[in-house]
Design a protein around this motif. Structure first.
Motif, mmCIF file in Angstrom:
data_model
loop_
_atom_site.group_PDB
_atom_site.id
_atom_site.type_symbol
_atom_site.label_atom_id
_atom_site.label_comp_id
_atom_site.label_asym_id
_atom_site.label_seq_id
_atom_site.Cartn_x
_atom_site.Cartn_y
_atom_site.Cartn_z
ATOM 1 N N THR A 70 0.849 -1.308 0.025
ATOM 2 C CA THR A 70 0.178 0.287 -0.198
ATOM 3 C C THR A 70 0.783 0.738 -0.105
ATOM 4 O O THR A 70 1.759 1.223 0.706
ATOM 5 C CB THR A 70 -0.890 -0.025 1.299
ATOM 6 N N ASP A 71 0.255 2.489 -0.429
ATOM 7 C CA ASP A 71 0.969 3.577 0.069
ATOM 8 C C ASP A 71 0.707 4.365 0.856
ATOM 9 O O ASP A 71 -0.521 4.725 1.604
ATOM 10 C CB ASP A 71 0.626 4.690 -1.340
ATOM 11 N N TYR A 72 1.479 4.732 1.833
ATOM 12 C CA TYR A 72 1.564 5.888 2.607
ATOM 13 C C TYR A 72 0.168 7.188 2.759
ATOM 14 O O TYR A 72 -0.464 6.842 3.663
ATOM 15 C CB TYR A 72 3.085 5.503 2.903
ATOM 16 N N THR A 96 0.993 9.213 16.529
ATOM 17 C CA THR A 96 0.430 7.814 16.983
ATOM 18 C C THR A 96 1.649 7.395 17.349
ATOM 19 O O THR A 96 3.101 8.018 16.696
ATOM 20 C CB THR A 96 -0.941 7.689 16.284
ATOM 21 N N GLU A 97 2.037 6.316 17.157
ATOM 22 C CA GLU A 97 3.600 5.947 17.617
ATOM 23 C C GLU A 97 3.118 4.714 16.110
ATOM 24 O O GLU A 97 1.947 3.767 16.429
ATOM 25 C CB GLU A 97 4.555 5.418 18.510
ATOM 26 N N LEU A 98 4.443 4.716 15.071
ATOM 27 C CA LEU A 98 4.373 3.771 13.923
ATOM 28 C C LEU A 98 5.805 2.708 14.176
ATOM 29 O O LEU A 98 6.555 3.289 15.013
ATOM 30 C CB LEU A 98 4.451 4.452 13.157
ATOM 31 N N GLU A 99 5.457 1.523 14.638
ATOM 32 C CA GLU A 99 6.580 0.487 14.490
ATOM 33 C C GLU A 99 6.965 -0.773 13.931
ATOM 34 O O GLU A 99 5.668 -1.343 13.896
ATOM 35 C CB GLU A 99 6.794 0.696 16.437
ATOM 36 N N TYR A 100 7.606 -0.881 14.037
ATOM 37 C CA TYR A 100 7.939 -2.263 13.371
ATOM 38 C C TYR A 100 9.024 -3.048 13.644
ATOM 39 O O TYR A 100 9.994 -2.874 14.781
ATOM 40 C CB TYR A 100 8.319 -2.359 11.776
ATOM 41 N N THR A 106 13.103 -3.292 18.392
ATOM 42 C CA THR A 106 11.504 -2.383 17.757
ATOM 43 C C THR A 106 12.140 -1.262 17.436
ATOM 44 O O THR A 106 13.390 -0.433 17.536
ATOM 45 C CB THR A 106 10.738 -2.050 19.020
ATOM 46 N N HIS A 107 11.379 -1.152 16.206
ATOM 47 C CA HIS A 107 11.994 0.595 15.423
ATOM 48 C C HIS A 107 10.857 1.193 15.091
ATOM 49 O O HIS A 107 9.018 0.749 15.074
ATOM 50 C CB HIS A 107 12.292 0.493 13.817
ATOM 51 N N ARG A 108 10.807 2.060 16.109
ATOM 52 C CA ARG A 108 9.265 3.338 16.585
ATOM 53 C C ARG A 108 9.630 4.702 16.339
ATOM 54 O O ARG A 108 11.374 4.707 15.520
ATOM 55 C CB ARG A 108 9.225 3.524 17.775
ATOM 56 N N MET A 109 8.935 5.330 15.655
ATOM 57 C CA MET A 109 8.552 6.644 14.981
ATOM 58 C C MET A 109 6.944 7.061 15.893
ATOM 59 O O MET A 109 6.242 6.544 15.037
ATOM 60 C CB MET A 109 8.681 6.717 13.798
ATOM 61 N N THR A 110 7.448 9.161 16.075
ATOM 62 C CA THR A 110 6.126 9.366 16.895
ATOM 63 C C THR A 110 6.242 10.057 15.352
ATOM 64 O O THR A 110 6.269 11.001 14.219
ATOM 65 C CB THR A 110 5.633 9.745 17.995
ATOM 66 N N LYS A 140 6.458 7.571 6.314
ATOM 67 C CA LYS A 140 7.139 7.583 5.161
ATOM 68 C C LYS A 140 7.745 6.508 5.364
ATOM 69 O O LYS A 140 8.377 5.687 4.757
ATOM 70 C CB LYS A 140 6.584 8.393 3.678
ATOM 71 N N SER A 141 9.200 6.876 6.179
ATOM 72 C CA SER A 141 10.727 6.472 5.658
ATOM 73 C C SER A 141 10.664 4.853 6.743
ATOM 74 O O SER A 141 11.515 4.739 6.215
ATOM 75 C CB SER A 141 12.028 7.245 6.640
ATOM 76 N N LEU A 142 10.120 5.402 7.690
ATOM 77 C CA LEU A 142 9.537 3.954 8.081
ATOM 78 C C LEU A 142 9.088 2.374 8.152
ATOM 79 O O LEU A 142 9.165 2.000 7.251
ATOM 80 C CB LEU A 142 8.677 4.185 9.746
ATOM 81 N N TRP A 143 7.972 2.989 6.865
ATOM 82 C CA TRP A 143 7.040 2.561 6.217
ATOM 83 C C TRP A 143 8.193 2.372 5.504
ATOM 84 O O TRP A 143 8.017 0.765 5.056
ATOM 85 C CB TRP A 143 5.669 3.110 5.513
ATOM 86 N N LYS A 144 8.767 2.481 4.445
ATOM 87 C CA LYS A 144 9.435 2.418 3.462
ATOM 88 C C LYS A 144 11.441 1.356 4.080
ATOM 89 O O LYS A 144 10.841 0.233 3.062
ATOM 90 C CB LYS A 144 10.260 3.500 2.894
#
Length: 239
Positions: A70-72, A96-100, A106-110, A140-144
């Protein structure tokens, strides 16, 4: 149902299932990406009358393929409430926090959730206000990064059920959260998302419920017994 390009659809989807089951192998990266995108595009052009008649395993493969590619910029989160909270969301920032997770790290970004609109919706014969948010470009960078690891078959895990960070008095007004990470599927409840995502194992959702990191109603997934994480509510109960 399998007229026209049915055999082609079947072969592509079988390839996708095989790719998802393969252990780490960097040479499969390009094959995985092309396979997932092909399945997503096939679903997008199918008439609604055909989509609804696919068996469940095909629906899960279609949804998972779109979710992973999907496109972020198209991600949306919708909050349901019976209260009119529009002025709050217009005048305050929501994060919110995105993480994987990858290799036990754990790589996390607010990131900021950008308020887009308030509409009125009917759900289960009840009227709600629905508040739609998109995600700021900072995430977007975290999702990429996650996608790159996934296409290299490194088995990262993205935590999709985000929890908007809100003050306790506003949080109490939120009845439910709907997610739209795959535009062709519209807004989905946590339960619907869980049932469609092929990579969600029973162990994943047991962990989700056990750690209780979700700050909103998870009863449709975890049952009615929940640990109260609202500090004000806890203090009130002790008084």
């Amino acid at each position: 149902m399998y007229s026209l390009n049915g055999r082609f659809i079947y072969k592509v989807m079988i390839n996708v299932i095989l790719v998802m089951s393969i252990c780490a192998c960097s040479t499969m990266g390009k094959v995985a990406k092309v396979s997932f995108i092909s399945v997503k595009e096939i679903y997008a052009v199918q008439p609604e009358s055909i989509r609804t008649n696919y068996p469940d395993w095909m629906k899960r493969t279609f949804f998972t393929s779109e979710l992973l590619t999907t496109d972020y910029e198209k991600w949306r989160v919708r909050l349901h409430s019976k209260a009119n909270l529009e002025q709050y969301f217009l005048n305050n920032k929501t994060f919110t926090e995105l993480e994987y997770e990858l290799n036990f790290e754990t790589h996390r970004m607010t990131v900021e959730l950008l308020f887009e609109q308030k509409i009125e919706v009917l759900q289960d014969n009840e009227q709600y206000y629905a508040y739609d948010f998109s995600f700021s470009n900072s995430g977007k960078s975290l999702w990429k990064d996650y996608q790159n690891h996934f296409y290299e078959m490194e088995k990262p895990w993205f935590n999709y059920p985000v929890s908007p960070e809100l003050p306790a008095n506003i949080k109490r007004e939120i009845e439910s959260i709907l997610y739209n990470y795959a535009p062709n599927w519209g807004y989905l409840s946590l339960r619907e998302f869980m049932e469609l995502f092929e990579l969600n194992t029973e162990r994943r959702w047991e962990d989700f419920c056990f750690w209780n990191n979700y700050q909103y109603d998870d009863s449709s997934v975890c049952g009615d017994i929940r640990i109260e994480d609202d500090l004000d509510a806890m203090q009130g109960a002790n008084n």
